[in-house]
Design a protein around this motif. Sequence first.
Motif, PDB file in Angstrom:
ATOM      1  N   GLY A 104       0.772  -1.081  -0.028  1.00 25.01           N
ATOM      2  CA  GLY A 104      -0.027  -0.011   0.081  1.00 25.01           C
ATOM      3  C   GLY A 104       0.853   1.404  -0.129  1.00 25.01           C
ATOM      4  O   GLY A 104       2.001   1.177   0.218  1.00 25.01           O
ATOM      5  N   ASP A 105       0.079   2.300  -0.493  1.00 24.00           N
ATOM      6  CA  ASP A 105       0.969   3.760  -0.263  1.00 24.00           C
ATOM      7  C   ASP A 105       0.708   4.287   0.812  1.00 24.00           C
ATOM      8  O   ASP A 105      -0.287   4.162   1.680  1.00 24.00           O
ATOM      9  N   ILE A 106       1.589   5.258   1.451  1.00 24.13           N
ATOM     10  CA  ILE A 106       1.602   5.877   2.735  1.00 24.13           C
ATOM     11  C   ILE A 106       1.132   7.365   2.303  1.00 24.13           C
ATOM     12  O   ILE A 106       1.909   8.025   1.421  1.00 24.13           O
ATOM     13  N   LYS A 107       0.165   8.049   2.820  1.00 24.33           N
ATOM     14  CA  LYS A 107      -0.288   9.257   2.391  1.00 24.33           C
ATOM     15  C   LYS A 107       0.988  10.199   2.836  1.00 24.33           C
ATOM     16  O   LYS A 107       1.291  10.021   3.896  1.00 24.33           O
ATOM     17  N   GLY A 108       1.088  11.460   2.188  1.00 23.09           N
ATOM     18  CA  GLY A 108       2.258  12.317   2.454  1.00 23.09           C
ATOM     19  C   GLY A 108       2.838  12.702   1.217  1.00 23.09           C
ATOM     20  O   GLY A 108       2.604  12.448   0.060  1.00 23.09           O
ATOM     21  N   VAL A 109       3.559  13.935   1.407  1.00 20.44           N
ATOM     22  CA  VAL A 109       4.120  14.551   0.262  1.00 20.44           C
ATOM     23  C   VAL A 109       5.235  13.763  -0.277  1.00 20.44           C
ATOM     24  O   VAL A 109       5.274  13.486  -1.742  1.00 20.44           O
ATOM     25  N   GLU A 110       6.120  12.840   0.423  1.00 25.23           N
ATOM     26  CA  GLU A 110       7.023  12.335  -0.328  1.00 25.23           C
ATOM     27  C   GLU A 110       6.574  10.836  -0.427  1.00 25.23           C
ATOM     28  O   GLU A 110       5.796  10.382   0.509  1.00 25.23           O
ATOM     29  N   PRO A 111       6.862  10.157  -1.493  1.00 31.63           N
ATOM     30  CA  PRO A 111       6.322   8.712  -1.830  1.00 31.63           C
ATOM     31  C   PRO A 111       6.861   7.926  -0.773  1.00 31.63           C
ATOM     32  O   PRO A 111       8.037   7.804  -0.596  1.00 31.63           O
ATOM     33  N   ARG A 112       5.926   7.259  -0.003  1.00 32.89           N
ATOM     34  CA  ARG A 112       6.452   5.976   1.060  1.00 32.89           C
ATOM     35  C   ARG A 112       5.346   4.910   0.968  1.00 32.89           C
ATOM     36  O   ARG A 112       4.143   5.023   0.349  1.00 32.89           O
ATOM     37  N   PHE A 113       5.825   3.551   1.000  1.00 30.67           N
ATOM     38  CA  PHE A 113       5.055   2.494   0.879  1.00 30.67           C
ATOM     39  C   PHE A 113       5.251   1.540   1.745  1.00 30.67           C
ATOM     40  O   PHE A 113       6.287   1.514   2.547  1.00 30.67           O
ATOM     41  N   ARG A 114       3.991   0.850   2.009  1.00 28.03           N
ATOM     42  CA  ARG A 114       4.278  -0.386   2.867  1.00 28.03           C
ATOM     43  C   ARG A 114       4.729  -1.467   2.084  1.00 28.03           C
ATOM     44  O   ARG A 114       4.212  -2.028   0.987  1.00 28.03           O
ATOM     45  N   ILE A 115       5.631  -2.241   2.461  1.00 31.24           N
ATOM     46  CA  ILE A 115       6.180  -3.222   1.945  1.00 31.24           C
ATOM     47  C   ILE A 115       6.325  -4.417   2.861  1.00 31.24           C
ATOM     48  O   ILE A 115       6.975  -4.195   4.048  1.00 31.24           O
ATOM     49  N   ARG A 116       6.237  -5.483   2.186  1.00 31.54           N
ATOM     50  CA  ARG A 116       6.615  -6.789   3.205  1.00 31.54           C
ATOM     51  C   ARG A 116       7.382  -7.889   2.101  1.00 31.54           C
ATOM     52  O   ARG A 116       6.947  -8.606   1.407  1.00 31.54           O
ATOM     53  N   PRO A 117       8.542  -8.060   2.674  1.00 28.87           N
ATOM     54  CA  PRO A 117       9.646  -9.023   1.919  1.00 28.87           C
ATOM     55  C   PRO A 117       9.189 -10.409   2.422  1.00 28.87           C
ATOM     56  O   PRO A 117       8.580 -10.600   3.265  1.00 28.87           O
ATOM     57  N   THR A 118       9.287 -11.106   1.325  1.00 29.16           N
ATOM     58  CA  THR A 118       8.845 -12.629   1.547  1.00 29.16           C
ATOM     59  C   THR A 118      10.392 -13.609   1.706  1.00 29.16           C
ATOM     60  O   THR A 118      10.228 -14.679   1.571  1.00 29.16           O
ATOM     61  N   ALA A 119      11.420 -12.892   1.401  1.00 30.60           N
ATOM     62  CA  ALA A 119      12.736 -13.621   1.215  1.00 30.60           C
ATOM     63  C   ALA A 119      13.993 -12.858   2.095  1.00 30.60           C
ATOM     64  O   ALA A 119      13.598 -11.558   2.423  1.00 30.60           O
ATOM     65  N   GLY A 120      15.110 -13.437   2.577  1.00 31.92           N
ATOM     66  CA  GLY A 120      16.029 -12.630   3.266  1.00 31.92           C
ATOM     67  C   GLY A 120      15.858 -12.596   4.775  1.00 31.92           C
ATOM     68  O   GLY A 120      14.643 -13.144   5.335  1.00 31.92           O
ATOM     69  N   ALA A 121      16.454 -11.858   5.300  1.00 36.89           N
ATOM     70  CA  ALA A 121      16.581 -11.793   6.844  1.00 36.89           C
ATOM     71  C   ALA A 121      15.015 -10.940   7.358  1.00 36.89           C
ATOM     72  O   ALA A 121      14.627 -11.204   8.656  1.00 36.89           O
ATOM     73  N   LEU A 122      14.515 -10.164   6.589  1.00 39.37           N
ATOM     74  CA  LEU A 122      13.366  -9.442   6.681  1.00 39.37           C
ATOM     75  C   LEU A 122      12.178 -10.155   6.334  1.00 39.37           C
ATOM     76  O   LEU A 122      11.007  -9.568   6.574  1.00 39.37           O
ATOM     77  N   ALA A 123      12.206 -11.328   6.056  1.00 37.76           N
ATOM     78  CA  ALA A 123      10.858 -12.001   5.349  1.00 37.76           C
ATOM     79  C   ALA A 123       9.792 -12.125   6.500  1.00 37.76           C
ATOM     80  O   ALA A 123      10.036 -12.185   7.551  1.00 37.76           O
ATOM     81  N   GLY A 124       8.483 -11.812   5.751  1.00 35.52           N
ATOM     82  CA  GLY A 124       7.483 -11.990   6.786  1.00 35.52           C
ATOM     83  C   GLY A 124       7.062 -10.593   7.752  1.00 35.52           C
ATOM     84  O   GLY A 124       5.948 -10.871   8.381  1.00 35.52           O
ATOM     85  N   ARG A 125       7.706  -9.596   7.588  1.00 35.09           N
ATOM     86  CA  ARG A 125       7.784  -8.524   8.356  1.00 35.09           C
ATOM     87  C   ARG A 125       7.103  -7.524   7.566  1.00 35.09           C
ATOM     88  O   ARG A 125       7.687  -7.293   6.206  1.00 35.09           O
ATOM     89  N   GLU A 126       6.419  -6.344   7.848  1.00 38.78           N
ATOM     90  CA  GLU A 126       5.819  -5.409   7.133  1.00 38.78           C
ATOM     91  C   GLU A 126       6.503  -4.009   7.633  1.00 38.78           C
ATOM     92  O   GLU A 126       6.921  -3.968   8.916  1.00 38.78           O
ATOM     93  N   PHE A 127       7.360  -3.293   6.414  1.00 43.15           N
ATOM     94  CA  PHE A 127       7.881  -2.040   6.828  1.00 43.15           C
ATOM     95  C   PHE A 127       7.382  -0.777   6.164  1.00 43.15           C
ATOM     96  O   PHE A 127       6.603  -1.055   5.154  1.00 43.15           O
ATOM     97  N   THR A 128       7.667   0.223   6.595  1.00 40.42           N
ATOM     98  CA  THR A 128       7.497   1.415   5.464  1.00 40.42           C
ATOM     99  C   THR A 128       8.694   1.719   4.797  1.00 40.42           C
ATOM    100  O   THR A 128       9.759   2.090   5.560  1.00 40.42           O
ATOM    101  N   TRP A 129       8.921   1.936   3.694  1.00 38.90           N
ATOM    102  CA  TRP A 129       9.846   2.220   2.859  1.00 38.90           C
ATOM    103  C   TRP A 129       9.841   3.471   1.968  1.00 38.90           C
ATOM    104  O   TRP A 129       8.605   3.489   1.592  1.00 38.90           O
ATOM    105  N   SER A 130      10.833   4.468   2.008  1.00 38.94           N
ATOM    106  CA  SER A 130      10.728   5.433   1.154  1.00 38.94           C
ATOM    107  C   SER A 130      11.194   5.117  -0.387  1.00 38.94           C
ATOM    108  O   SER A 130      11.566   3.919  -0.583  1.00 38.94           O
ATOM    109  N   ALA A 131      10.858   5.777  -1.247  1.00 37.99           N
ATOM    110  CA  ALA A 131      11.008   5.525  -2.851  1.00 37.99           C
ATOM    111  C   ALA A 131      12.611   5.078  -2.843  1.00 37.99           C
ATOM    112  O   ALA A 131      12.791   4.294  -3.491  1.00 37.99           O
ATOM    113  N   ALA A 132      13.456   5.658  -2.072  1.00 35.48           N
ATOM    114  CA  ALA A 132      14.869   5.432  -2.270  1.00 35.48           C
ATOM    115  C   ALA A 132      15.212   3.973  -1.661  1.00 35.48           C
ATOM    116  O   ALA A 132      15.848   3.358  -2.341  1.00 35.48           O
TER     117      ALA A 132
END
Length: 255
Positions: free
Chosen positions: A94-122
């Motif tokens: 999902g997208d996070i509301k705000g001036v700068e683009p930010r997104f709700r992201i859920r990796p399914t591989a690697g050390a972060l798999a299964g957790r949800e994060f807020t990532w910037s465009a960068a």
Amino acid sequence: MLLAACAAVSGQALAQACAKPVYLTFDTGHMGIAPLVAEVLKRQDVRVTFFAAAERTQTDGDSLDNHWAPWWKARAAEGHEFASHTYDHAYWRGDIKGVEPRFRIRPTAGALAGREFTWSAAEYCANVAKSSERLQLITGKKPLPLFRAPGGKTSPKLLAAAKACGFEHVAWAPAGFLGDELPSETYSNAQLLAQALDKIQPGDILLAHLGIWSRKDPWAPADLEPLIVGLKARGFCFETLRQHPAYRAWIAAHS
């Protein structure tokens, strides 16, 4: 004059040979069928585009680790193309509301798999780029400036952010969804093959994977070679996304 005539005939034959192109693409997975896929593609003289993420494999590593590096390098030598599937197979949620683009992201591989994060465009761009950089390191071939979001899940903001950092998104045609991630109990290989051969159209981008954990009756080897042979018999030919008219100019400008 004779040479010119031969060249003209050759050019016409090539154009006729690829009057009905399709674009077969593979996303990574558990890599269990990767050797088989490579054998079939070589035997059928077909070039494809691979979208790679560092996904968990049956060899107790990930699909971009050193165990699989020789496999990727061999595919580069055969003329296949590569692109990013995000490094951590990171799903847009999902997208996070705000001036700068930010997104709700859920990796399914690697050390972060299964957790949800807020990532910037960068941060999202860095994950897309990481896969591309790893592919180049292990193959010696620069990947295409393309990516495929896991599950094909995106938003206009996500696509704009990725494009701003040099990556154009690639989805697939409805008929090009080959169904290898569907449950085999309700979607048999015979059914999927018949449907693909009946509905695929010239210009379609086709999607399969290098191994799906959940499918009990694997789509390959049952369907891969029969699909290629069947499409060839119907006058289709296979090209990589480097030749796709929707991406040629982008690739030329960003390679």
